[in-house]
Design a protein around this motif. Structure first.
Motif, PDB file in Angstrom:
ATOM      1  N   GLN A 195      24.126   4.417  20.125  1.00  0.00           N
ATOM      2  CA  GLN A 195      24.405   3.870  18.809  1.00  0.00           C
ATOM      3  C   GLN A 195      25.810   3.248  18.823  1.00  0.00           C
ATOM      4  O   GLN A 195      26.717   3.774  19.447  1.00  0.00           O
ATOM      5  N   SER A 242      20.203  11.052  16.660  1.00  0.00           N
ATOM      6  CA  SER A 242      21.006  10.892  17.871  1.00  0.00           C
ATOM      7  C   SER A 242      21.047  12.189  18.672  1.00  0.00           C
ATOM      8  O   SER A 242      21.028  12.192  19.895  1.00  0.00           O
ATOM      9  N   ASP A 286      19.097   3.910  20.569  1.00  0.00           N
ATOM     10  CA  ASP A 286      19.540   4.375  19.254  1.00  0.00           C
ATOM     11  C   ASP A 286      19.872   3.158  18.393  1.00  0.00           C
ATOM     12  O   ASP A 286      20.924   2.545  18.544  1.00  0.00           O
TER      13      ASP A 286
HETATM   14 MG   LIG Z   1      22.753   8.589  15.113  1.00  0.00          MG
END
Ligand SMILES: [Mg+2]
Ligand SMILES: Nc1ncnc2c1ncn2[C@@H]1O[C@H](COP(=O)(O)OP(=O)(O)OP(=O)(O)O)[C@@H](O)[C@H]1O
Lengths: 230, 405
Positions: free
Chosen positions: A91, A46, A167
């Motif tokens: 995410q 990330s 993500d």
């Molecule tokens: Mg991550």
């Protein structure tokens, strides 16, 4: 668009100690690349996407978009660049809970006056493609995880970005929807979008044109044979 | 389908609407603040106006009243209590020759019986038109000619039922003029000349009312108060002393002292109000700042998302400022409305309760005060949110997109 990361590293501070979340990252991507990123939890995936998105600046090295670095540029310029050129599917749950699905999707397109405005019809087509057209007036809290994810994808695509950062975009989708989305990504890449996709799933990696693994040693490594990735 | 543009303004409105609980909690704090500032301010302004109108209305420098009636006289002047007391008219002759007295006149107090006239008994003040220098200059604002026999001038709080006459002891008297409110006892007083007063007395006696001052014919020998104006203000206390020496059974009141007792209690209230306001502002600033900072903590992810979509820090800052401003203005408006519901309709009651001259400010002052309250309250809200806005610029936490935040 060409994207180049030159010896990029990012240092974070936690409990008063500094540590490198990512270091010595070198990679370049060009129009049409569909890149998978794999790696353990906490390996910095990330962080890498955030660096590419210009949300954080690298502690060392540089990120170049068509040879241009935005490090140190005024926030306004970076923000506008991100808005116009980068789509980001974050995410987890990443919708604005105070806005309806419809407003969430068109939000990035409304942020700057100079933007080419997408029409309601174009928006509906996009939602159709992702199977979320009926959710228009719903609020995020009323959606399932998979539905939220598809809304987030629609939103990332609304400004037709040059770079799409995703993500774990298929993390909570069923097989069919996973396939639909990966096909959409593949098609986008063919049309010229650079795609970075974080995933844990080998089958998903198969859709990409190349894959990187981030290993514990904070290095990135090009993986030719997907099966050896661990 | 809504094709409304998503502007910063719309975004702020959507945020406030969707987070109902937070918005209501914040609004409640702001509303209470605004209501206190506005209500307290109007109360204070009214007291200040009351003091000024007492100053304007007193007219005389020295007032003589019978022994032990000083407090009653004050109550008549300041609160509109009804009472009457009498002394011999000779008093005028006794003091008239004292050097330095410019004008001298007298007044005769009389009260309407409760049921015979109005709902409440009212004070009736009779004056001598030829010598009066207290009542007439004031009445002149409303009534150009001299007040005629059998007509009355009424204070601002007296209800004139059919618009032009008033019933006292079962007789109709023409209302020649109704004065503006002064916040003093004058508002509950009926003013008449001595001829009219005699007629009223006669009517009352016929109906069987008896009066302290004895028989009707005594009216010419009795007075309630002597009003004196001195030619040189410097001499007031010397003249007062001299009157004291030359008279007996009389109370010598100096107007300035009556006013200063009012202004003393007012300046005390002013100090209290000032400190309360000061503490209140500090508390509200602290409370709102904490509320906004706590809300920012909860909004970290939302802000990161906005950044992710390309919203600049300055736009996010503007969004937060707009939210705070909307809450400030809305809270101010609500607070002003709530305070108004109490302060304006019940102003007579509040005045009575405080026991001080109480005159509501005029509409222009009120309007300015409304604007002032809105500016102050909204300002407080904006100052409070500024700490939160500063965080966006300082912390990297507001910029990353991570799971679990
Ligand atoms: Mg991550
Ligand atoms: N803002 C931050 N401050 C301090 N440490 C951070 C910050 N952001 C990330 N980290 C740390 O950096 C490391 C990399 O985080 P990152 O989120 O990039 O991992 P990831 O590969 O995406 O993990 P996952 O697969 O669980 O999402 C982790 O140890 C994380 O705790």
């Amino acid at each position: 668009m060409n994207l180049t990361l030159k010896d990029v590293g990012k240092k974070y501070t936690r409990n008063q100690t500094d540590f490198w979340a990512l270091r010595h990252v070198n990679l370049s991507a060009k129009t049409g690349d569909f890149i998978s990123i794999v790696g353990k939890s906490g390996s910095g995936k990330s962080t890498l996407l955030n660096l590419i998105a210009g949300m954080i600046s690298p502690t060392e090295g540089e990120v170049l978009y068509d040879e241009i670095s935005y490090i140190g540029a005024p926030d306004k310029i970076i923000s506008k660049f991100r808005n116009q050129k980068i789509g980001y599917v974050a995410q987890g749950q990443s919708l604005l809970s105070n806005l309806t699905v419809w407003d969430n999707i068109r939000f990035p397109n409304q942020l700057y006056d100079s933007e080419k405005k997408v029409s309601a019809k174009e928006l509906e087509e996009l939602m159709d493609k992702l199977g979320i057209r009926d959710l228009k007036t719903s609020y995020p809290e009323q959606l399932s995880g998979g539905e939220m994810r598809r809304v987030a994808i629609a939103r990332a695509l609304v400004n037709s970005p040059d770079i799409l950062l995703a993500d774990e975009p298929t993390g909570d989708l069923d097989e069919e929807n996973t396939r639909i989305i990966l096909e959409i990504f593949k098609e986008l890449a063919k049309k010229g979008t650079i795609i970075f996709m974080v995933t844990h799933d080998k089958e998903t990696v198969a859709y990409s044109t190349s894959a990187y693994a981030i290993l514990d040693g904070n290095m990135t490594k090009f993986v030719k044979n997907i099966d050896n990735m661990e | 389908m809504r094709e409304r543009k998503i502007t910063i303004w719309n975004l702020a409105v959507m945020n406030l609407r969707k987070k109902t609980c937070q918005t209501i909690a914040t609004l409640a704090v702001i509303t209470i603040f605004a209501a206190s500032v506005f209500g307290g301010g109007i109360l204070f302004l009214s007291l200040e106006n009351g003091l000024n109108s007492v100053k304007e209305r007193l007219g005389a420098d020295i007032i003589l009243v019978p022994e032990d009636t000083e407090e009653e006289m004050k109550a008549i002047l300041l609160q509109g209590n009804t009472s009457y007391f009498y002394m011999s008219k000779d008093m005028i002759d006794k003091v008239q020759k004292i050097e330095g007295i410019d004008e001298i006149t007298y007044q005769y107090f009389f009260a309407s019986a409760g049921s015979a006239c109005c709902d409440m008994p009212v004070e009736i003040i009779g004056f001598e038109p030829d010598t009066d220098f207290v009542i007439q200059p004031w009445i002149q604002e409303k009534l150009k000619e001299k007040i005629a026999d059998d007509s009355v001038v009424v204070g601002g709080d007296i209800q004139v039922s059919n618009g032009h006459s008033i019933r006292i002891y079962n007789q109709e008297y023409e209302v020649a003029a109704k004065m503006d409110k002064t916040g003093t006892g004058m508002d509950q007083t009926v003013f008449v000349n001595m001829n009219t007063l005699k007629h009223m007395r006669q009517a009352a006696t016929k109906q069987g009312f008896r009066f302290l001052s004895g028989e009707e014919e005594d009216l010419d020998k009795q007075i309630s108060a002597v009003m004196i104006r001195v030619s040189d203000k410097q001499n007031i206390s010397r003249i007062a002393m001299e009157i004291k020496q030359k008279t007996k059974n009389v109370e010598v009141m100096i107007s300035e002292k009556i006013v200063s007792s009012v202004s003393d209690s007012l300046s005390f209230i002013a100090t209290v109000v000032k400190y309360v306001l000061f503490v209140l502002i500090a508390m509200v600033l602290a409370a709102l700042s904490v509320i906004y900072i706590l809300q920012m903590g909860q909004r970290k992810k939302e802000i990161a998302l906005l950044r992710m979509m390309g919203m600049s820090k300055s736009k996010i800052g503007r969004m937060l400022v707009t939210e705070a401003m909307l809450q400030g203005i809305l809270g101010a408006a609500l607070g002003i409305m709530i305070a108004s519901v109490f302060v304006f309709p019940f102003n007579v009651y509040i005045g009575d309760m405080i026991g001080q001259p109480y005159v509501q400010p005029g509409s222009l002052t009120t309007l300015l005060y409304i604007l002032g309250t809105i500016v102050l309250v909204t300002g407080a809200s904006l100052i409070s949110v500024s700490f939160s806005v500063a965080q966006i610029y300082k912390k990297e936490t507001y910029q990353t997109m991570r799971e679990g935040e």
